[in-house]
Design an enzyme around this catalytic site. Structure first.
Site, PDB file in Angstrom:
ATOM      1  N   ARG A   1      57.006  33.118  30.524  1.00  0.00           N
ATOM      2  CA  ARG A   1      58.017  32.633  29.595  1.00  0.00           C
ATOM      3  C   ARG A   1      58.876  31.578  30.269  1.00  0.00           C
ATOM      4  O   ARG A   1      59.229  31.707  31.436  1.00  0.00           O
ATOM      5  CB  ARG A   1      58.925  33.782  29.138  1.00  0.00           C
ATOM      6  CG  ARG A   1      59.993  33.339  28.141  1.00  0.00           C
ATOM      7  CD  ARG A   1      60.985  34.442  27.856  1.00  0.00           C
ATOM      8  NE  ARG A   1      61.725  34.879  29.026  1.00  0.00           N
ATOM      9  CZ  ARG A   1      62.767  34.224  29.544  1.00  0.00           C
ATOM     10  NH1 ARG A   1      63.178  33.099  29.011  1.00  0.00           N
ATOM     11  NH2 ARG A   1      63.392  34.690  30.606  1.00  0.00           N
ATOM     12  N   VAL A   2      59.177  30.535  29.509  1.00  0.00           N
ATOM     13  CA  VAL A   2      60.194  29.565  29.898  1.00  0.00           C
ATOM     14  C   VAL A   2      61.230  29.540  28.784  1.00  0.00           C
ATOM     15  O   VAL A   2      60.942  29.929  27.650  1.00  0.00           O
ATOM     16  CB  VAL A   2      59.611  28.147  30.156  1.00  0.00           C
ATOM     17  CG1 VAL A   2      58.750  28.133  31.407  1.00  0.00           C
ATOM     18  CG2 VAL A   2      58.838  27.639  28.968  1.00  0.00           C
ATOM     19  N   SER A   3      62.427  29.075  29.095  1.00  0.00           N
ATOM     20  CA  SER A   3      63.530  29.169  28.139  1.00  0.00           C
ATOM     21  C   SER A   3      63.562  28.066  27.096  1.00  0.00           C
ATOM     22  O   SER A   3      64.047  28.273  25.999  1.00  0.00           O
ATOM     23  CB  SER A   3      64.863  29.179  28.893  1.00  0.00           C
ATOM     24  OG  SER A   3      64.913  30.287  29.752  1.00  0.00           O
ATOM     25  N   THR A   4      63.074  26.872  27.446  1.00  0.00           N
ATOM     26  CA  THR A   4      63.159  25.758  26.510  1.00  0.00           C
ATOM     27  C   THR A   4      61.805  25.088  26.329  1.00  0.00           C
ATOM     28  O   THR A   4      60.930  25.192  27.183  1.00  0.00           O
ATOM     29  CB  THR A   4      64.170  24.691  26.994  1.00  0.00           C
ATOM     30  OG1 THR A   4      63.729  24.176  28.249  1.00  0.00           O
ATOM     31  CG2 THR A   4      65.567  25.286  27.147  1.00  0.00           C
TER      32      THR A   4
ATOM     33  N   GLN B   1      60.294  22.750  29.061  1.00  0.00           N
ATOM     34  CA  GLN B   1      59.830  23.311  30.329  1.00  0.00           C
ATOM     35  C   GLN B   1      58.335  23.624  30.224  1.00  0.00           C
ATOM     36  O   GLN B   1      57.810  23.842  29.138  1.00  0.00           O
ATOM     37  CB  GLN B   1      60.595  24.589  30.672  1.00  0.00           C
ATOM     38  CG  GLN B   1      62.052  24.342  30.990  1.00  0.00           C
ATOM     39  CD  GLN B   1      62.800  25.648  31.220  1.00  0.00           C
ATOM     40  OE1 GLN B   1      62.711  26.574  30.436  1.00  0.00           O
ATOM     41  NE2 GLN B   1      63.537  25.700  32.321  1.00  0.00           N
TER      42      GLN B   1
END
Length: 178
Positions: free
Chosen positions: A7-10, A13
């Site tokens: 998982r990445v936040s944005t 990314q």
């Protein structure tokens, strides 16, 4: 079976490094998404949690990719344990729920991660309060002109009609007309 979760936040990314590391670690299946960790609705995480079976191990790069609070961490781990599924972190090698020491490390690091999140939130709040005191922080830009809302209402339009015309919610109309 090793099952990965990345998982990445944005959206700007990249997941490439995490996915490559999970595959290199032996994951046969990898679930991934681009969503904030504080978002409780992470569909790919839920799918991964449903996918894993007894004897599987869910693998992540770092603990913060999986959970942001101790409560979430322990709730999700409880679900995994109930299914007979292990949990490991690649970059935090001590975290491995298939060992007693790994369970201890998980609890300690989970508490530290939650502590860091709380500190970050406190610093952010302090910064906002200081900026407000200086008059530099006035909140977000007004999206709806309250005078226009009041004018439309005075012309006989109902709040729902005003909201539809302006592309906002009825609650926004009520707040702007107060």
């Amino acid at each position: 079976m090793l099952v990965g979760y990345a998982r990445v936040s944005t959206t700007d990314q990249s997941l490439n490094i995490q996915i490559a590391s999970l595959i290199a670690a032996g994951c046969e299946k990898v679930f991934s998404e681009k969503l904030s960790g504080t978002t409780s609705n992470r569909p790919q995480l839920q799918t991964a949690m449903e996918f894993v079976r007894e004897g599987d191990v869910l693998l992540v790069m770092r603990l913060d990719r999986f959970a942001r609070s101790n409560r979430d961490l322990h709730n999700m781990l409880h679900q995994l344990v109930a299914k007979g599924v292990g949990f490991r972190c690649i970059e935090q090698a001590g975290i491995d729920t298939t060992t007693s020491l790994g369970k201890l490390m998980l609890g300690v690091l989970g508490s530290v991660a939650e502590f860091e999140t709380d500190l970050r939130r406190e610093r952010q709040r302090e910064g906002i309060d200081a900026a407000k005191a200086k008059g530099a922080y006035k909140g977000g830009k007004a999206r709806i002109d309250p005078a226009r809302v009041r004018a439309m209402l005075s012309e006989g339009m109902r709040p729902g009609e005003v909201a539809k015309a302006l592309g906002c919610s009825r609650m926004t109309v009520h707040r702007a007309s107060a």
